[in-house]
Structures are given as C-alpha cells and as structure tokens.
Design a protein around this motif. Structure first.
Motif, PDB file in Angstrom:
ATOM      1  N   ASP A   6       9.478  -1.744  -5.692  1.00 56.78           N
ATOM      2  CA  ASP A   6       8.487  -2.765  -6.047  1.00 56.78           C
ATOM      3  C   ASP A   6       9.154  -4.073  -6.440  1.00 56.78           C
ATOM      4  O   ASP A   6       8.717  -5.163  -6.039  1.00 56.78           O
ATOM      5  CB  ASP A   6       7.611  -2.262  -7.198  1.00 56.78           C
ATOM      6  CG  ASP A   6       6.751  -1.083  -6.794  1.00 56.78           C
ATOM      7  OD1 ASP A   6       6.510  -0.926  -5.585  1.00 56.78           O
ATOM      8  OD2 ASP A   6       6.319  -0.324  -7.680  1.00 56.78           O
TER       9      ASP A   6
ATOM     10  N   ASP B  21       3.178   1.831  -1.886  1.00 49.84           N
ATOM     11  CA  ASP B  21       3.437   2.178  -3.290  1.00 49.84           C
ATOM     12  C   ASP B  21       2.429   3.210  -3.778  1.00 49.84           C
ATOM     13  O   ASP B  21       2.783   4.167  -4.479  1.00 49.84           O
ATOM     14  CB  ASP B  21       3.365   0.912  -4.150  1.00 49.84           C
ATOM     15  CG  ASP B  21       3.732   1.182  -5.594  1.00 49.84           C
ATOM     16  OD1 ASP B  21       4.539   2.099  -5.845  1.00 49.84           O
ATOM     17  OD2 ASP B  21       3.204   0.500  -6.484  1.00 49.84           O
ATOM     18  N   TRP B  22       1.163   3.024  -3.396  1.00 49.42           N
ATOM     19  CA  TRP B  22       0.145   4.022  -3.748  1.00 49.42           C
ATOM     20  C   TRP B  22       0.389   5.313  -3.002  1.00 49.42           C
ATOM     21  O   TRP B  22       0.246   6.408  -3.551  1.00 49.42           O
ATOM     22  CB  TRP B  22      -1.248   3.484  -3.404  1.00 49.42           C
ATOM     23  CG  TRP B  22      -2.314   4.546  -3.491  1.00 49.42           C
ATOM     24  CD1 TRP B  22      -2.996   4.948  -4.606  1.00 49.42           C
ATOM     25  CD2 TRP B  22      -2.783   5.377  -2.424  1.00 49.42           C
ATOM     26  NE1 TRP B  22      -3.864   5.973  -4.301  1.00 49.42           N
ATOM     27  CE2 TRP B  22      -3.754   6.258  -2.963  1.00 49.42           C
ATOM     28  CE3 TRP B  22      -2.493   5.458  -1.063  1.00 49.42           C
ATOM     29  CZ2 TRP B  22      -4.428   7.191  -2.188  1.00 49.42           C
ATOM     30  CZ3 TRP B  22      -3.156   6.398  -0.293  1.00 49.42           C
ATOM     31  CH2 TRP B  22      -4.109   7.246  -0.850  1.00 49.42           C
TER      32      TRP B  22
ATOM     33  N   LYS C 162       1.017  -2.318 -15.559  1.00 48.34           N
ATOM     34  CA  LYS C 162       0.359  -1.935 -14.311  1.00 48.34           C
ATOM     35  C   LYS C 162      -0.516  -3.065 -13.784  1.00 48.34           C
ATOM     36  O   LYS C 162      -0.499  -3.379 -12.584  1.00 48.34           O
ATOM     37  CB  LYS C 162      -0.472  -0.672 -14.540  1.00 48.34           C
ATOM     38  CG  LYS C 162       0.370   0.542 -14.920  1.00 48.34           C
ATOM     39  CD  LYS C 162      -0.488   1.753 -15.200  1.00 48.34           C
ATOM     40  CE  LYS C 162       0.375   2.949 -15.601  1.00 48.34           C
ATOM     41  NZ  LYS C 162      -0.424   4.139 -15.920  1.00 48.34           N
TER      42      LYS C 162
ATOM     43  N   GLY D  24       3.260   7.540  -4.431  1.00 49.40           N
ATOM     44  CA  GLY D  24       2.834   8.154  -5.690  1.00 49.40           C
ATOM     45  C   GLY D  24       1.863   9.300  -5.468  1.00 49.40           C
ATOM     46  O   GLY D  24       1.964  10.356  -6.110  1.00 49.40           O
ATOM     47  N   TYR D  25       0.935   9.102  -4.548  1.00 47.85           N
ATOM     48  CA  TYR D  25      -0.041  10.166  -4.229  1.00 47.85           C
ATOM     49  C   TYR D  25       0.662  11.386  -3.655  1.00 47.85           C
ATOM     50  O   TYR D  25       0.372  12.530  -4.047  1.00 47.85           O
ATOM     51  CB  TYR D  25      -1.074   9.632  -3.251  1.00 47.85           C
ATOM     52  CG  TYR D  25      -1.984  10.710  -2.687  1.00 47.85           C
ATOM     53  CD1 TYR D  25      -3.041  11.217  -3.440  1.00 47.85           C
ATOM     54  CD2 TYR D  25      -1.767  11.225  -1.411  1.00 47.85           C
ATOM     55  CE1 TYR D  25      -3.855  12.215  -2.944  1.00 47.85           C
ATOM     56  CE2 TYR D  25      -2.573  12.220  -0.899  1.00 47.85           C
ATOM     57  CZ  TYR D  25      -3.622  12.716  -1.664  1.00 47.85           C
ATOM     58  OH  TYR D  25      -4.419  13.712  -1.154  1.00 47.85           O
TER      59      TYR D  25
ATOM     60  N   CYS E 266       0.819  -1.221   0.000  1.00 53.77           N
ATOM     61  CA  CYS E 266       0.000   0.000   0.000  1.00 53.77           C
ATOM     62  C   CYS E 266       0.847   1.262   0.000  1.00 53.77           C
ATOM     63  O   CYS E 266       0.391   2.319  -0.443  1.00 53.77           O
ATOM     64  CB  CYS E 266      -0.938   0.000   1.197  1.00 53.77           C
ATOM     65  SG  CYS E 266      -2.294  -1.192   1.071  1.00 53.77           S
TER      66      CYS E 266
END
Length: 408
Positions: A91, A66-67, A144, A70-71, A64
């Motif tokens: 990753d 990873d999201w 993706k 990026g955000y 999580c």
C-alpha cells in the motif's frame, strides 16, 4: 515433502501472490500516468485527459487487490507473517509512487506528500520500537479511513489537473477541483490524527509519558488497597458439586473440544484476551487437536498498560471504570478481534484473590465479554472458591459462552 517445500507453499499463498502482483503493477501505473505511451503505441488520438482516465482506472484496479488479498487470507485461514509485512508495504509503495507522479506532473504540491511521508516514517519507527519490546499497537479506524481518503484523493487528482499556488479565485468555479481538495484535506487531517494516535498509544514506550503512567499506576494501587480494606476479602463459600465437576480437567477438555468443533463447523475464527486467567482459556483451546484451523491466538493482558498498548483499551476507561469493569472487558474483546483479526473473541478481567478486592467488587468478581465484527455483550460473574478455583470457573464460563455464541 521436505520442510523447505512446505514453507515455500505456505509462503506463496493466493493472498500473498495477489500482494506481490500489486507491487509489480505499480510501475505500470507510473508508466501510464507519466510516459507518452500513446505516442509509443501510435495512438495520437488519445488525449491527455483520456490518458489520465486510463491511469486512474489502473490505480483503482491495483487498489482493489488490497481488499482481495485480505479476503483471501481470512477466508482461507492463510494469514502469514510474510503477508502481514508485505500488505501494508505494498500500500505504501503504491501511494508513494502515485503521489510522486502527481508532483512530477505539477498536479500536487510537494508539501502534501511531505506530510504524508513524514507520518509513515514516524509511525513505522514507533511500531518498530514497540515490536522490539514485544508490544503490538492496535491500528485505529483513523488509519483505515486515512488510507481510503488518500486513495480517493489520488484518483481525483489523477483525472483532473489541480491548481498550484497562484490564481486564487479561478479554481473555485471548478467543482471537481473543489471536491479533489476537500477529499485531500480530509485525508491530511486523518493522516496527522492517526500519527498522533500512534504516538499517544506508545508514549510510555518512547519516553513521553512515564511519569504520568507511574502516577496512574499509583492511583490504581491506592484505590485497590482502599477497596481491599473496605470490601469483603472474598466469597469463600464452598463450590457446589456441579461447579466442582465443571472444572475437572476432563470436563474443561470436552468443553474446549466442543468450542473448536462448533467454530470449525461455522467457519469462525476465535481469539482470547485474558487478564486473571493468564492464558488458561487459550491453553484449553489450543490443547484440542486441529484447533489451529480456527484459534487465531490469545493476548495475556495482565497489567493495565498492556491492555492499553496492545488491546487499545483507553486509559480513561481504566481510570474511570476500573480494570475489572464491563467497559474494560468489552474494550479488551474488541481489541482482540482487531489485533488478532478474529471472527469472535472472549475477554476476561477479574479478581481471583486472595487480595485485590475493591468496593463493590469482592474477590471472585469477573467481567466477561464477547465481541465479533457484528456485535458484543458482557456479563458479570461472582465465583466462589480460592484463587485457583476462581480462575478455573472463569475458564469454564468463557468456554461455555463461546460455545453458546457459536451455536446461535
């Protein structure tokens, strides 16, 4: 503050910190899944199944992040080269560690890991070769979805021991076994397809398709030559007073400033993909003080090959619809949003003259497209004037379209 301190602050952004934390947490997952930690902690009541659940939860939490990074990078406008390098690396470290741990446990066959790691080595090599030649290969949705399915499959294999080659019929009575393998098979298919997608996009760079590319280029040149003979050379009508005023430097500067102001107020990042204007739209935007807060960058895709390799425009689109077409402009805009991670992108492709006219596309024909992560649209323009005037009118129209979109 020294320049070294400023660089350190820029390097250690919240997003980059999260990425580094993700890498540091990988050993925690490996220890949780492989080691006899319940015995170390004096918890004999923790069974192997519960131990696997703990490891799966840790893996999900690490995934999580990873999201999250990026955000943080996008929302704070802090996308850095360090982050672009470390995020995919994190990753790969996580997935590789998990796959090797599952092999160690006898849960996963080694040939699956071999396929996944082979893909990563090949894609990394292709991207390095492309980068050495100044070409960025846009990631596709295959990659993706591949990552998503790999993560899900790892979680499923972690919580439920799978069966190795041996008993054929017994496992099929286990629903979780079936689901685990179904997800893993999808992940493997996407792994192979995404690898082939990268190879196809870079075929000219790695020497797999130069002859075909040359033939395609010759077909386009013949088509353009035939069109120039059959179609009017250009619409050489004089610019109207309003059109001439619109391309004055002061007017273009004011319009670019309005675009930057609107993008800043709305919190939307902007990018460009330019063919006939050769970077003039991006230059107008970046000339505005403070534009670095919202202008992500621009791609000058003057040649068809650059449109294909950098922006991801399909060769079939260029061959079928032409370089100056609605579909090409839309693909360019979508590619700019993807490659530059922008909230809104404008793309232009056209015929500035004095040569290059095609049947139904006289000099002055310009296709312009806008794309965001929620929608897209395209318009055709027919500009009068000479080459410089067509290019300047295109810049004015592109800035105006951006401003209209930002004010919606």
């Amino acid at each position: 503050m020294s320049s070294a301190d400023a660089a350190s602050e820029k390097l250690m952004t919240p997003a980059n910190v999260v990425t580094l934390v993700r890498i540091c947490l990988v050993p925690l997952f490996v220890v949780a899944i492989l080691s006899p930690w319940p015995e170390w902690l004096g918890l004999p009541q923790v069974a192997n199944n519960e131990k696997s659940l703990v490891a799966a939860v840790i893996f999900v939490l690490i995934s999580c992040t990873d999201w999250l990074d990026g955000y943080l990078a996008r929302s704070r406008g802090e996308v850095t080269n360090f982050g672009k390098f470390m995020d995919p690396l994190a990753d790969k470290i996580l997935v590789t560690a998990a796959l090797l741990a599952l092999i160690e446990l006898g849960t996963l066959p080694s040939w699956i890991v071999l396929i996944i790691l082979t893909r990563e080595f090949i894609v990394s090599g292709v991207r390095m070769m492309a980068a050495s030649k100044g070409v960025v290969i846009a990631a596709s949705w295959y990659g993706k979805f591949k990552t998503v399915f790999q993560m899900i499959a790892i979680v499923l294999f972690t919580v439920k021991d799978s069966y190795m080659v041996g008993a054929v019929t017994a496992p099929f009575g286990d629903a979780l076994w079936l689901v685990s393998w179904a997800v893993m098979i999808v992940a493997l298919v996407l792994t192979i397809v995404s690898m082939l997608d990268y190879i196809v996009k870079a075929r000219n760079l790695i020497g797999l398709g130069p002859r075909n590319a040359d033939r395609g280029q010759r077909r386009r040149e013949k088509k353009a030559a035939a069109g120039a003979a059959d179609a009017p050379e250009a619409q050489r009508a004089e610019l109207s007073p309003a059109e001439r005023a619109s391309i004055e430097p002061a007017e273009l500067a004011a319009l670019a400033s309005a675009v930057v102001e609107a993008a800043t107020a709305k919190g939307v990042s902007v990018a460009t993909a330019e063919s006939l204007t050769g970077g003039m739209i991006s230059a107008a935007l970046t000339a505005v003080p403070g534009s670095s807060a919202v202008v992500r960058g621009g791609v000058v895709s003057y040649m068809a090959e650059v449109k294909e390799q950098v922006l991801g425009v399909a060769e079939a689109t260029i061959e079928g619809d032409g370089v100056v077409s609605e579909q090409t402009a839309l693909s360019m805009a979508r590619g700019a949003v993807e490659v530059l991670d922008a909230g809104l992108a404008v793309a232009v492709t056209g015929i500035a003259g004095p040569t290059g006219a095609e049947p139904g596309k006289p000099v002055g024909t310009v296709w312009m497209a806008l794309a965001s992560k929620t929608g897209e649209r395209a318009h055709r323009f027919s500009f009068p004037g000479n080459r410089d005037e067509v290019r300047l009118l295109t810049v004015h129209a592109a800035l105006n379209e951006l401003l209209d979109e930002l004010k919606r």
